[in-house]
Design a protein around this motif. Structure first.
Motif, mmCIF file in Angstrom:
data_model
loop_
_atom_site.group_PDB
_atom_site.id
_atom_site.type_symbol
_atom_site.label_atom_id
_atom_site.label_comp_id
_atom_site.label_asym_id
_atom_site.label_seq_id
_atom_site.Cartn_x
_atom_site.Cartn_y
_atom_site.Cartn_z
ATOM 1 N N ALA A 21 -111.677 58.202 34.835
ATOM 2 C CA ALA A 21 -112.198 57.870 33.921
ATOM 3 C C ALA A 21 -113.136 59.349 33.500
ATOM 4 C CB ALA A 21 -113.359 56.839 33.552
ATOM 5 N N GLY A 22 -113.790 59.922 34.481
ATOM 6 C CA GLY A 22 -114.494 61.904 34.259
ATOM 7 C C GLY A 22 -113.721 62.676 33.157
ATOM 8 N N LEU A 23 -112.203 61.797 33.448
ATOM 9 C CA LEU A 23 -112.162 63.761 32.940
ATOM 10 C C LEU A 23 -111.690 62.684 31.683
ATOM 11 C CD1 LEU A 23 -109.328 64.900 35.602
ATOM 12 C CD2 LEU A 23 -111.325 66.155 34.444
ATOM 13 N N VAL A 57 -99.979 73.303 54.676
ATOM 14 C CA VAL A 57 -99.099 72.674 53.939
ATOM 15 C C VAL A 57 -99.240 72.607 52.294
ATOM 16 C CG1 VAL A 57 -99.003 69.904 53.465
ATOM 17 C CG2 VAL A 57 -99.803 70.916 55.792
ATOM 18 N N ILE A 58 -97.740 72.865 51.709
ATOM 19 C CA ILE A 58 -97.882 72.848 50.664
ATOM 20 C C ILE A 58 -98.053 71.587 50.475
ATOM 21 C CG2 ILE A 58 -95.457 73.140 50.497
ATOM 22 C CD1 ILE A 58 -96.932 75.184 48.108
ATOM 23 N N GLU A 59 -98.885 70.929 49.007
ATOM 24 C CA GLU A 59 -98.617 70.001 48.147
ATOM 25 C C GLU A 59 -98.003 69.749 46.834
ATOM 26 O OE1 GLU A 59 -101.421 65.848 46.802
ATOM 27 O OE2 GLU A 59 -102.356 67.819 47.723
ATOM 28 N N VAL A 60 -97.422 69.455 46.158
ATOM 29 C CA VAL A 60 -96.754 69.356 45.152
ATOM 30 C C VAL A 60 -97.374 68.101 44.303
ATOM 31 C CG1 VAL A 60 -94.926 69.238 43.458
ATOM 32 C CG2 VAL A 60 -95.025 70.574 45.721
ATOM 33 N N GLY A 61 -98.133 68.907 43.074
ATOM 34 C CA GLY A 61 -98.296 67.172 42.458
ATOM 35 C C GLY A 61 -100.142 66.278 43.181
ATOM 36 N N PRO A 62 -101.207 66.807 43.259
ATOM 37 C CA PRO A 62 -101.944 66.578 43.872
ATOM 38 C C PRO A 62 -102.535 65.201 42.990
ATOM 39 C CG PRO A 62 -102.435 68.583 43.413
ATOM 40 C CD PRO A 62 -101.204 67.930 42.917
ATOM 41 N N GLY A 63 -102.468 65.553 41.710
ATOM 42 C CA GLY A 63 -103.441 65.001 40.904
ATOM 43 C C GLY A 63 -104.903 64.956 41.185
ATOM 44 N N LEU A 64 -105.551 63.331 41.837
ATOM 45 C CA LEU A 64 -106.566 63.204 41.741
ATOM 46 C C LEU A 64 -107.407 63.581 43.739
ATOM 47 C CD1 LEU A 64 -107.171 59.938 39.490
ATOM 48 C CD2 LEU A 64 -108.377 62.035 38.977
ATOM 49 N N GLY A 65 -106.564 63.988 43.939
ATOM 50 C CA GLY A 65 -106.688 64.621 45.254
ATOM 51 C C GLY A 65 -106.487 63.497 46.728
ATOM 52 N N SER A 66 -106.166 62.327 46.638
ATOM 53 C CA SER A 66 -106.321 61.695 47.814
ATOM 54 C C SER A 66 -105.200 61.698 48.719
ATOM 55 C CB SER A 66 -105.195 60.081 46.894
ATOM 56 O OG SER A 66 -105.635 59.519 45.873
ATOM 57 N N ILE A 83 -99.119 70.769 37.642
ATOM 58 C CA ILE A 83 -99.279 71.747 36.312
ATOM 59 C C ILE A 83 -99.931 71.005 35.581
ATOM 60 C CG2 ILE A 83 -97.368 68.843 35.674
ATOM 61 C CD1 ILE A 83 -95.325 71.124 34.302
ATOM 62 N N ASP A 84 -100.909 69.839 35.597
ATOM 63 C CA ASP A 84 -101.612 69.246 34.746
ATOM 64 C C ASP A 84 -103.227 70.351 34.763
ATOM 65 O OD1 ASP A 84 -104.429 67.846 33.449
ATOM 66 O OD2 ASP A 84 -103.121 66.039 33.134
ATOM 67 N N PRO A 85 -103.593 71.215 33.674
ATOM 68 C CA PRO A 85 -105.059 72.176 33.615
ATOM 69 C C PRO A 85 -106.291 71.339 33.776
ATOM 70 C CG PRO A 85 -103.222 72.329 31.834
ATOM 71 C CD PRO A 85 -103.406 71.268 32.608
ATOM 72 N N LYS A 86 -106.694 69.818 34.044
ATOM 73 C CA LYS A 86 -107.150 68.774 33.924
ATOM 74 C C LYS A 86 -107.397 68.752 35.362
ATOM 75 C CE LYS A 86 -108.163 66.342 29.256
ATOM 76 N NZ LYS A 86 -108.564 64.656 29.145
ATOM 77 N N LEU A 87 -106.279 68.042 35.726
ATOM 78 C CA LEU A 87 -106.197 67.264 36.967
ATOM 79 C C LEU A 87 -107.058 68.912 37.645
ATOM 80 C CD1 LEU A 87 -103.732 64.992 37.370
ATOM 81 C CD2 LEU A 87 -106.330 65.028 37.946
ATOM 82 N N LEU A 110 -102.709 76.527 39.665
ATOM 83 C CA LEU A 110 -102.694 75.686 38.915
ATOM 84 C C LEU A 110 -100.661 76.203 37.753
ATOM 85 C CD1 LEU A 110 -102.504 73.505 35.412
ATOM 86 C CD2 LEU A 110 -104.026 76.497 34.526
ATOM 87 N N GLY A 111 -99.624 75.307 37.204
ATOM 88 C CA GLY A 111 -98.434 75.530 37.682
ATOM 89 C C GLY A 111 -97.518 74.280 38.052
ATOM 90 N N ASP A 112 -96.059 74.523 37.189
ATOM 91 C CA ASP A 112 -95.234 74.164 37.526
ATOM 92 C C ASP A 112 -94.476 74.282 38.612
ATOM 93 O OD1 ASP A 112 -92.274 72.911 36.701
ATOM 94 O OD2 ASP A 112 -92.128 73.193 35.143
ATOM 95 N N ALA A 113 -94.624 73.426 39.431
ATOM 96 C CA ALA A 113 -93.634 73.299 40.874
ATOM 97 C C ALA A 113 -92.513 73.677 40.497
ATOM 98 C CB ALA A 113 -93.680 72.616 41.559
#
Length: 287
Positions: A21-23, A57-66, A83-87, A110-113
């Motif tokens: 919601a904050g984003l 560890v490399i994580e791809v697509g962390p989203g909101l960080g769960s 990949i998403d600048p906001k996230l 920030l980038g496309d994996a």
């Protein structure tokens, strides 16, 4: 809420929705955005992955960080590719709020994996990710190719894709992803994940795939040559290899000769062969 000295606080349904919601974020299917809202699930993923304090560890697509927060409970360092600048922009703040003692062990890229060609800092030893389902296989193959330092990993993907990645020769779902993954690693199914641990809930089931790096087949053919043969062999699944490889070889006779050189019956189909067989066929074609 636990004290920060007890380690990172993990995200639950309320926290995930609050961060979104904050984003002003509305999860999109296009980017495969389904965020995990269950702390037990992310801890289970980290446990199944066998992550230790020695791991980068490399994580791809962390989203909101769960999952990121669960990884930081255990790993020595976590690099998250988003990949998403906001996230990507929000993630450092989330780590600072929920895992303040671990900020210096975290970095976001920030980038496309599928297109990155380097990862900052020490070489990653493990890949742990809830992969965007629409690009999960190409991302996994790219990461395995790009980062030979990766020793093992665990990814959450669509259940059908998990079955394909872990399938062996002769299985109905054995195909291109199965053989290409087998070039790099021993792959196994590591469990299933229910739809209700995500927000929004996806309309597909999810599966966990674990892998351990091993040496690729000993061959004079390049990986790209072998992968070209794999693609051709499965492009027309119902065709015998003599016909499926005709275009690649230049003629049916050349395809037959390459297959015989590899010790493979020209009337065999690709779904019965192992990655080592495809490597020998690639050698035969190169002749």
């Amino acid at each position: 809420m636990s004290d920060s000295s007890a380690g990172p606080r993990l995200l639950g349904p309320a926290e995930v929705r609050q961060l979104a919601a904050g984003l002003d974020l509305r999860p999109t299917k296009q980017r495969g955005q389904n965020f995990v809202i269950d702390a037990n699930t992310v801890r289970r993923i980290v446990r199944e992955a066998g992550v230790t304090a020695d791991d980068v560890v490399i994580e791809v697509g962390p989203g909101l960080g769960s999952l990121t927060l669960a990884l930081l409970e255990v790993a020595g360092r976590v690099v998250a590719v988003e990949i998403d600048p906001k996230l990507a922009g929000l993630l450092p703040d989330t780590i600072a709020s929920y895992a303040p003692e671990h900020v210096n062990r975290f970095e976001v890229v920030l980038g496309d994996a599928m297109r990155i060609d380097a990862v900052p800092g020490p070489a990653p030893t493990a890949l742990v990710a809830n992969l965007p389902y629409n690009v999960s296989v190409p991302v996994l193959i790219h990461m395995l190719t790009l980062l030979p330092s990766l020793e093992r990993g665990l990814v959450m993907v669509q259940a059908e894709v998990a079955d394909r990645l872990a399938a062996g020769p002769g299985s109905k779902v054995y195909g291109v992803p199965s053989v290409k993954a087998a070039w790099f690693a021993d792959v196994r199914r590591a469990g299933s994940v229910g739809r209700n641990v995500f927000w929004p809930a996806p309309n597909v089931d999810s599966g966990l795939v674990a892998w351990t790096r091993r040496e690729p087949p000993a061959t004079t053919a390049t990986r790209q040559e072998v992968f070209t043969v794999i693609d051709a062999a499965f492009a027309q699944r119902r065709k015998a290899l003599r016909g499926a490889l005709r275009e690649l070889a230049g003629s049916s006779e050349a395809a037959t000769a390459a297959l015989e050189h590899a010790g493979v019956d020209p009337m065999t189909r690709g779904e019965s062969l192992e990655v080592t067989d495809f490597a020998r066929i690639a050698e035969g074609l190169a002749r």
